[in-house]
Design an enzyme around this catalytic site. Structure first.
Site, PDB file in Angstrom:
ATOM      1  N   GLY A   9     -26.496  61.643  17.867  1.00 30.68           N
ATOM      2  CA  GLY A   9     -25.007  61.110  18.227  1.00 30.68           C
ATOM      3  C   GLY A   9     -24.401  60.462  16.882  1.00 30.68           C
ATOM      4  CB  ALA A  10     -24.136  62.715  13.847  1.00 28.52           C
ATOM      5  CE1 TYR A 151     -26.516  52.150  27.508  1.00 30.79           C
ATOM      6  CE2 TYR A 151     -25.878  50.022  27.617  1.00 30.79           C
ATOM      7  CZ  TYR A 151     -25.825  50.789  26.993  1.00 30.79           C
ATOM      8  OH  TYR A 151     -26.779  50.962  25.892  1.00 30.79           O
ATOM      9  N   PRO A 181     -28.075  46.566  19.643  1.00 28.73           N
ATOM     10  CG  PRO A 181     -26.777  47.689  18.540  1.00 28.73           C
ATOM     11  CD  PRO A 181     -27.932  48.028  19.286  1.00 28.73           C
ATOM     12  N   GLY A 182     -25.643  44.663  20.324  1.00 26.25           N
ATOM     13  CA  GLY A 182     -24.475  43.889  21.357  1.00 26.25           C
ATOM     14  C   GLY A 182     -23.603  44.596  21.329  1.00 26.25           C
ATOM     15  CG  LEU A 183     -20.154  43.410  23.408  1.00 26.99           C
ATOM     16  CD1 LEU A 183     -19.126  42.371  24.362  1.00 26.99           C
ATOM     17  CD2 LEU A 183     -19.390  44.548  24.494  1.00 26.99           C
ATOM     18  CB  VAL A 184     -20.993  48.274  18.833  1.00 26.74           C
ATOM     19  CG1 VAL A 184     -20.724  49.030  17.186  1.00 26.74           C
ATOM     20  CG2 VAL A 184     -22.300  47.647  18.704  1.00 26.74           C
TER      21      VAL A 184
END
Ligand code: NDP
Ligand code: 8X3
Length: 252
Positions: A9-10, A151, A181-184
């Site tokens: 996923g780069a 998800y 992570p939370g929201l990015v």
């Protein structure tokens, strides 16, 4: 000898930001994704800092995964750091209304894809008795929210696999770690809402979301601790967020 990192996923978001930071810190890169032009563009930019090899494959398809990884040239074969980052949410719907295609994309990409890539890379780490596997989970893997069902399930699975990998690979001196992570602010919501950019943009309005560079910074910190230090599990929110569903938004 500089370290070699393999990043899935780069081509955008967290994976791309990590590739940039690693390159600036002299880490050699194997960059993966489905979008060939993006991979080439990033390789062109980062080759001034480090050696870069790109692999185009879809993590959902095991033959593609194994063929791509088997095609690595000898000088990129020894992977020191695997960043299992590829993944996305597809849709945001109740369990009764959710699309089976979306479910397949999330289970196949976020869970089975992570397994296939890990299965191909772990033997080399075992053989060399060294390695680092960093799994990108999510707060969705710690807390289920309404309409997040599949998800969230896929990220709960990542959380479980992270723990399972650490137990099983402990005897081989391999470090295993997860960041949740939370929201990015990335292409994540564009993908989740299938190109509805207005809806996607709204997710990040009214507060300062985490930026992909924030997560890259933490990833770099985690993987550059002395070898006897393994940060097991790390949750990171934007300051405005306190849980999967509590977000202090300025709605003006
Ligand atoms: P982006 O959509 O910006 O990036 C997703 C990356 O994953 C892209 O490079 C994409 O590449 C790759 N990818 C997706 N599906 C596949 C596939 N089937 N095969 C190969 N590569 C694939 O999102 P993020 O950077 O935000 O997401 C990265 C990770 O972080 C994901 O695992 C996500 O679940 C997780 N996360 C994100 C959060 C957020 O709020 N943004 C919060 C918590 C976790 P390409 O399209 O070229 O294949
Ligand atoms: C991405 C964060 O809150 O959309 O994993 O699930 S969330």
């Amino acid at each position: 000898m500089p370290l070699t990192a393999f990043i899935t996923g780069a081509t955008s978001g967290i994976g791309k930001a990590t590739a940039y930071l690693f390159a600036q810190n002299n880490i050699r890169l194997v960059l993966c994704g489905r979008r060939t032009e993006k991979l080439q563009e990033i390789k062109n930019e980062l080759s001034q800092f480090t050696e870069v090899h790109t692999l185009q494959f879809d993590v959902r398809f095991k033959e593609e995964v194994f063929n791509a990884i088997e095609s690595l040239p000898d000088n990129f074969n020894d992977i020191d750091i695997l960043i299992n980052n590829a993944g996305n949410a597809h849709g945001l719907a109740t369990i009764q209304d959710g699309s089976i295609d979306d479910w397949d994309a999330m289970i196949d990409g976020n869970v089975k894809g992570l397994l296939y890539v890990s299965k191909a890379i772990i033997p080399g780490m075992i053989q060399r008795n060294t390695g680092f596997i960093l799994n990108i989970g999510s707060i969705a893997g710690k807390e289920v929210y309404a309409n997040g069902n599949v998800y969230c399930a896929s990220k709960f699975a990542v959380n479980a696999l992270n723990k399972g990998m650490r137990l099983d690979l402990n005897q081989y001196n391999i470090r295993v770690s997860a960041i949740h992570p939370g929201l990015v602010e990335t292409e994540f919501s564009d993908v989740r809402f299938k190109g509805d950019t207005d809806r996607a943009k709204k997710v990040y309005q009214g507060y300062k979301a985490l930026q992909p560079e924030d997560i890259a910074d933490i990833i770099h910190f985690v993987v550059t601790r002395p070898y006897h230090v393994n940060i097991e599990d790390l949750i990171v929110y934007p300051t405005a967020q306190a849980s999967a569903t509590l977000l202090n938004k300025n709605e003006n």
